[in-house]
Write an enzyme that holds these catalytic residues in place. Structure first.
Site, PDB file in Angstrom:
ATOM      1  N   ARG A  80     -19.355  -8.123 -37.204  1.00  0.00           N
ATOM      2  CA  ARG A  80     -17.992  -7.595 -37.256  1.00  0.00           C
ATOM      3  C   ARG A  80     -17.881  -6.391 -36.337  1.00  0.00           C
ATOM      4  O   ARG A  80     -18.675  -5.462 -36.431  1.00  0.00           O
ATOM      5  CB  ARG A  80     -17.640  -7.192 -38.699  1.00  0.00           C
ATOM      6  CG  ARG A  80     -16.750  -8.217 -39.361  1.00  0.00           C
ATOM      7  CD  ARG A  80     -16.461  -7.876 -40.777  1.00  0.00           C
ATOM      8  NE  ARG A  80     -15.693  -6.644 -40.920  1.00  0.00           N
ATOM      9  CZ  ARG A  80     -15.108  -6.286 -42.057  1.00  0.00           C
ATOM     10  NH1 ARG A  80     -15.200  -7.066 -43.119  1.00  0.00           N
ATOM     11  NH2 ARG A  80     -14.441  -5.166 -42.139  1.00  0.00           N
ATOM     12  N   ARG A 114     -24.405  -4.254 -42.452  1.00  0.00           N
ATOM     13  CA  ARG A 114     -23.536  -5.430 -42.413  1.00  0.00           C
ATOM     14  C   ARG A 114     -23.130  -5.743 -40.977  1.00  0.00           C
ATOM     15  O   ARG A 114     -23.090  -6.901 -40.581  1.00  0.00           O
ATOM     16  CB  ARG A 114     -22.281  -5.177 -43.268  1.00  0.00           C
ATOM     17  CG  ARG A 114     -21.357  -6.377 -43.339  1.00  0.00           C
ATOM     18  CD  ARG A 114     -20.282  -6.204 -44.382  1.00  0.00           C
ATOM     19  NE  ARG A 114     -19.194  -5.393 -43.889  1.00  0.00           N
ATOM     20  CZ  ARG A 114     -18.143  -5.023 -44.634  1.00  0.00           C
ATOM     21  NH1 ARG A 114     -18.079  -5.371 -45.902  1.00  0.00           N
ATOM     22  NH2 ARG A 114     -17.181  -4.297 -44.126  1.00  0.00           N
ATOM     23  N   ARG A 161     -13.173   4.457 -40.723  1.00  0.00           N
ATOM     24  CA  ARG A 161     -12.562   3.659 -41.795  1.00  0.00           C
ATOM     25  C   ARG A 161     -12.680   4.360 -43.143  1.00  0.00           C
ATOM     26  O   ARG A 161     -11.784   4.282 -43.979  1.00  0.00           O
ATOM     27  CB  ARG A 161     -13.184   2.262 -41.838  1.00  0.00           C
ATOM     28  CG  ARG A 161     -12.609   1.364 -40.733  1.00  0.00           C
ATOM     29  CD  ARG A 161     -13.494   0.196 -40.421  1.00  0.00           C
ATOM     30  NE  ARG A 161     -13.724  -0.639 -41.569  1.00  0.00           N
ATOM     31  CZ  ARG A 161     -14.855  -1.304 -41.797  1.00  0.00           C
ATOM     32  NH1 ARG A 161     -15.843  -1.224 -40.929  1.00  0.00           N
ATOM     33  NH2 ARG A 161     -14.969  -2.047 -42.853  1.00  0.00           N
ATOM     34  N   LYS A 219     -16.384  -4.534 -52.662  1.00  0.00           N
ATOM     35  CA  LYS A 219     -15.216  -5.039 -53.403  1.00  0.00           C
ATOM     36  C   LYS A 219     -14.944  -6.499 -53.076  1.00  0.00           C
ATOM     37  O   LYS A 219     -14.526  -7.247 -53.948  1.00  0.00           O
ATOM     38  CB  LYS A 219     -13.991  -4.142 -53.221  1.00  0.00           C
ATOM     39  CG  LYS A 219     -13.196  -4.339 -51.975  1.00  0.00           C
ATOM     40  CD  LYS A 219     -12.062  -3.346 -51.881  1.00  0.00           C
ATOM     41  CE  LYS A 219     -11.870  -2.894 -50.461  1.00  0.00           C
ATOM     42  NZ  LYS A 219     -11.742  -3.940 -49.447  1.00  0.00           N
ATOM     43  N   ARG A 247      -3.111  -1.100 -49.475  1.00  0.00           N
ATOM     44  CA  ARG A 247      -4.038  -0.116 -48.938  1.00  0.00           C
ATOM     45  C   ARG A 247      -3.350   1.229 -48.687  1.00  0.00           C
ATOM     46  O   ARG A 247      -4.018   2.175 -48.274  1.00  0.00           O
ATOM     47  CB  ARG A 247      -4.561  -0.648 -47.601  1.00  0.00           C
ATOM     48  CG  ARG A 247      -6.080  -0.679 -47.476  1.00  0.00           C
ATOM     49  CD  ARG A 247      -6.407  -1.227 -46.108  1.00  0.00           C
ATOM     50  NE  ARG A 247      -7.797  -1.244 -45.821  1.00  0.00           N
ATOM     51  CZ  ARG A 247      -8.602  -2.279 -46.045  1.00  0.00           C
ATOM     52  NH1 ARG A 247      -8.147  -3.368 -46.609  1.00  0.00           N
ATOM     53  NH2 ARG A 247      -9.872  -2.200 -45.709  1.00  0.00           N
TER      54      ARG A 247
HETATM   55  P1  ADP Z   1     -13.210  -3.389 -45.522  1.00  0.00           P
HETATM   56  O1  ADP Z   1     -12.879  -3.659 -46.946  1.00  0.00           O
HETATM   57  O2  ADP Z   1     -14.664  -3.549 -45.242  1.00  0.00           O
HETATM   58  O3  ADP Z   1     -12.653  -2.103 -45.022  1.00  0.00           O
HETATM   59  P2  ADP Z   1     -11.386  -5.513 -44.678  1.00  0.00           P
HETATM   60  O4  ADP Z   1     -12.004  -6.795 -44.295  1.00  0.00           O
HETATM   61  O5  ADP Z   1     -10.669  -5.429 -45.991  1.00  0.00           O
HETATM   62  O6  ADP Z   1     -12.549  -4.443 -44.577  1.00  0.00           O
HETATM   63  O7  ADP Z   1     -10.353  -5.021 -43.542  1.00  0.00           O
HETATM   64  C1  ADP Z   1     -10.742  -4.864 -42.213  1.00  0.00           C
HETATM   65  C2  ADP Z   1      -9.630  -4.145 -41.429  1.00  0.00           C
HETATM   66  O8  ADP Z   1      -8.413  -4.921 -41.484  1.00  0.00           O
HETATM   67  C3  ADP Z   1      -9.231  -2.763 -41.961  1.00  0.00           C
HETATM   68  O9  ADP Z   1     -10.062  -1.715 -41.492  1.00  0.00           O
HETATM   69  C4  ADP Z   1      -7.786  -2.651 -41.450  1.00  0.00           C
HETATM   70  O10 ADP Z   1      -7.731  -2.270 -40.094  1.00  0.00           O
HETATM   71  C5  ADP Z   1      -7.263  -4.074 -41.540  1.00  0.00           C
HETATM   72  N1  ADP Z   1      -6.572  -4.281 -42.835  1.00  0.00           N
HETATM   73  C6  ADP Z   1      -6.975  -5.087 -43.862  1.00  0.00           C
HETATM   74  N2  ADP Z   1      -6.118  -5.015 -44.892  1.00  0.00           N
HETATM   75  C7  ADP Z   1      -5.139  -4.141 -44.515  1.00  0.00           C
HETATM   76  C8  ADP Z   1      -3.985  -3.612 -45.144  1.00  0.00           C
HETATM   77  N3  ADP Z   1      -3.622  -3.962 -46.382  1.00  0.00           N
HETATM   78  N4  ADP Z   1      -3.216  -2.731 -44.444  1.00  0.00           N
HETATM   79  C9  ADP Z   1      -3.537  -2.357 -43.216  1.00  0.00           C
HETATM   80  N5  ADP Z   1      -4.618  -2.799 -42.562  1.00  0.00           N
HETATM   81  C10 ADP Z   1      -5.421  -3.674 -43.204  1.00  0.00           C
END
Ligand code: ADP
Length: 186
Positions: free
Chosen positions: A133, A127, A144, A13, A88
């Site tokens: 990461r 990744r 996750r 995404k 989220r």
């Molecule tokens: P991915 O899309 O690969 O899961 P992201 O880079 O979007 O990873 O997010 C990494 C981490 O950051 C998430 O697993 C979460 O812990 C935190 N995070 C990101 N956006 C949010 C959100 N809107 N609410 C809560 N935690 C978030």
């Protein structure tokens, strides 16, 4: 144009959100990037977020809502944006509606990208090997995905009821998937 991208970790995404933003010349806002930036600056928010992120869990809703209320009211957001990784959870989606009402803005479409679980874990571990990461190891990736199904997937129904949802298959060539999204937006 204001868009929301929803999808499990590893579905691409972020990649698609960036390509769509480039196409329309709008801002790409990734809450994952925003939080990683806080972590690299070792801010108070960053220190708290790191604990949660490394476990594969979500940062509390009020933290994200505070961050996004400020971010979305800034001038560079006026021409439009793609939200990547936010909202989220249902409380975040409700909070976002409140933020947008105050700004007299609305969302044009919600793009939900999906793929099967095996493919997602394979991509996340790959990744992790490349990006470094700390939340892309196999165990954290599974956690996750679990969090996604429990807390984020209900947003699909939430936005479907608002007639905003566009569902996209995340398995295929990157440019083809971008084209499918664009077709749905025209
Ligand atoms: P991915 O899309 O690969 O899961 P992201 O880079 O979007 O990873 O997010 C990494 C981490 O950051 C998430 O697993 C979460 O812990 C935190 N995070 C990101 N956006 C949010 C959100 N809107 N609410 C809560 N935690 C978030």
């Amino acid at each position: 144009m204001r868009l929301i991208f929803i999808g499990p970790p590893g579905v691409g995404k972020g990649t698609q959100a960036k390509r769509i933003c480039d196409h329309f010349g709008i801002l790409h806002l990734s809450t994952g990037d925003i939080l990683r930036e806080e972590i690299s600056q070792n801010s108070l928010v960053g220190q708290a977020a790191k604990q949660v992120i490394d476990k594969g869990e979500l940062v509390p809703d009020n933290v994200l809502l505070d961050i996004m209320a400020i971010r979305l009211s800034q001038n560079d957001c006026k021409k439009g944006y793609c939200l990547d990784g936010f909202p989220r959870t249902i409380p975040q989606a409700e909070g976002l509606e409140h933020i947008l009402r105050n700004l007299q803005q609305s969302i044009d479409a919600v793009i939900s990208i999906d793929a099967n679980e095996k493919e997602l874990i394979k991509r996340l571990v790959l990744r992790g090997n490349n990006s470094g990461r700390t939340d892309d190891t196999s165990d954290v990736a599974k956690q996750r995905l679990d969090v996604y199904w429990k807390q984020t997937a209900p947003l699909i129904e939430f936005y479907s009821r608002r007639n905003l949802l566009q569902s996209i298959n995340g398995v295929g060539e990157i440019p083809d998937i971008t084209q499918q999204i664009l077709n749905g937006l025209s």
